[in-house]
Design an enzyme around this catalytic site. Sequence first.
Site, short mmCIF file in Angstrom:
data_model
loop_
_atom_site.label_atom_id
_atom_site.label_comp_id
_atom_site.label_asym_id
_atom_site.label_seq_id
_atom_site.Cartn_x
_atom_site.Cartn_y
_atom_site.Cartn_z
N SER A 199 0.89 -1.27 0.14
CA SER A 199 0.00 -0.03 -0.27
C SER A 199 0.80 1.17 0.09
CB SER A 199 -0.84 -0.25 1.07
OG SER A 199 -2.04 0.79 1.15
N ASP A 448 -8.45 -5.33 -6.48
CA ASP A 448 -8.10 -4.29 -5.65
C ASP A 448 -8.45 -2.92 -6.38
OD1 ASP A 448 -7.07 -2.68 -3.73
OD2 ASP A 448 -4.87 -3.05 -4.04
N HIS A 473 -6.06 -6.24 -1.98
CA HIS A 473 -5.03 -5.45 -1.55
C HIS A 473 -3.82 -6.04 -0.82
CE1 HIS A 473 -3.62 -1.22 -1.19
NE2 HIS A 473 -3.82 -1.38 -0.04
#
Length: 513
Positions: A199, A448, A473
């Site tokens: 991320s 995602d 994710h």
Amino acid sequence: MMVVFKLLIILSLISIINCKEQLYQRYRSPFPYYSKKHVDRKQQEQEQHFVSNDPPPPPPPYQELFFLQTLDHFNFQSKGEFAQRYLVSDVYWKKPSPNDKVCQGPILFYTGNEGDITLFYDNSQFVTNVLAQEMNALLIFAEHRYYGESLPFGNDSWTSDNIGYLTSEQALADYAQLIPAVLSEMGAEHCPVLSVGGSYGGMLTAWFRMKYPNIVDGALAASAPILSFLNTGVNPETFNKIATDDFKDTSSEGTCASRIRSALNDIVTISTQSNGLAQLSKTFSVCGAPLTDVNDLINWIESALTYMAMADYPYPANFLEPMPGYPINVSCSALAQQQDDIQGLLEVLHVYYNYTGQAGTCYNMSVFTTGALGDASWDYQACTEMVMPVSSDGVNDFFPPSPFSLSDLTQQCQQQFQTTPDPYWITTYYGGSNFSATNIIFSNGVLDVWRSGGILETRSDSIVALTIEGGAHHLDLRYPNPLDPPSVTQAREIESKLLQLWASEASLLKQRK
Ligand SMILES: *[C@@H]1O[C@H](CO)[C@@H](O)[C@H](O)[C@H]1NC(C)=O
Ligand SMILES: *[C@@H]1O[C@H](CO)[C@@H](O)[C@H](O)[C@H]1NC(C)=O
Ligand SMILES: *[C@@H]1O[C@H](CO)[C@@H](O)[C@H](O)[C@H]1NC(C)=O
Ligand SMILES: *[C@@H]1O[C@H](CO)[C@@H](O)[C@H](O)[C@H]1NC(C)=O
Ligand SMILES: *[C@@H]1O[C@H](CO)[C@@H](O)[C@H](O)[C@H]1NC(C)=O
């Protein structure tokens, strides 16, 4: 009077303007902030719920250490230091003996992102349990300044005098300064360093390799939306299109997505009727006083839908809220049981907000994830350099249309932080799509929403893009599970092979004379 409203979604930074010209502020991290309370609660919940048949082993034990870090790496007039937290685990490490010319035990370094570092340590078990063991690696997880316990000014870190030291550039400089110091202490100066992150942590990891190739020899950037900025050619609407497609693809003819769209339209219509807001408050079990603005409800619904797309893992997980495996499938099946679209939407929301009864008796419209509340650090980053626009057009996605407006964002940021965001600095500084680097893996899950800003194409032998079908994710960073789609197993194998290759190349270059 007709209610006119405009939704501006800036990542998770949401502003709403209604006909009363009222400017609301609703800051949420796209990658939510993880407070200590959040971490503790998650650990408890993990113990209570979802006793899986194959529980992953615990992450390896670590030592918690603090490094005396330079407060300002870019101004020699400015003095000051702070205690930066980092975690070290040498359980699997093949520590070099003083006579070893070539280091056999590389360093796996996690570039901490916007939260308490222990949460990333506990949720990156492909790194801590699998890669570390395969590579005989030393694990170092460094906490990002202004998060967790690495607060340069303690509880006063968020004042306007003190918060200015919070930037991605300072955070990377922290990591670049910490690594050689720690390695030298451990007699490991000649060991290769590989960095990993997911991320925002994945963005940092990619940038770390680009900016400090002298410190880090290779990188695994999982679900790193480094192109989610203006001027990169990325359409800010793709984010919400992916979320919508995830719901569409669970049902024939996309009925799940189209019924959610109808429900949202119905909500807007009802809200304009007399007593409409009171009625909606009752239908959605809103806590406390009835809604005064339908946008509070819509924000809360949109959060659930996009977060479900982010966390659409194949097995029960507790990433943002505790949810069953493939929560979107589960919620769309529940929706299909209902005749009424709004009742169907309530079933979907239940899977996100209340699957284990965690919501209690009512829903609080300002709570989007369990316990992740009220930290200003990411908000500040989003109001300075981390301007990652997200919009919806109501055509390719099921949300009410909401174009991105830089001027509205600027107005909000000036109100909250007296800052003027610079949406172009990140791509100027790190190169946007035109970066130049070697030895980086970019992995992205097809499910995602952040795939929208990812590097999706392999550029060379050593800038490698991996696409994970059926992956959400940074699924690849999680511990392998029998329910994993084959694509993630394959991605992890490639990741492991490439990182080992880069480590062995670097260990030869770095060998002691
Ligand atoms: C900072 O605030 C927290 C929570 O209010 C409190 O527990 C802690 O003691 C404070 N720390 C300092 C150094 O004042
Ligand atoms: C989820 O739903 C889609 C569409 O019906 C289906 O292809 C997929 O296999 C389902 N996944 C699971 C794990 O049930
Ligand atoms: C909703 O949650 C916020 C944040 O915890 C809290 O301040 C607020 O009082 C809650 N609202 C209601 C109606 O319970
Ligand atoms: C959440 O789930 C619990 C247990 O199923 C239920 O008692 C409660 O009413 C639900 N809360 C809401 C707001 O629907
Ligand atoms: C990247 O390079 C291409 C081709 O040279 C150019 O068209 C584009 O504007 C560049 N993008 C950025 C963000 O600099």
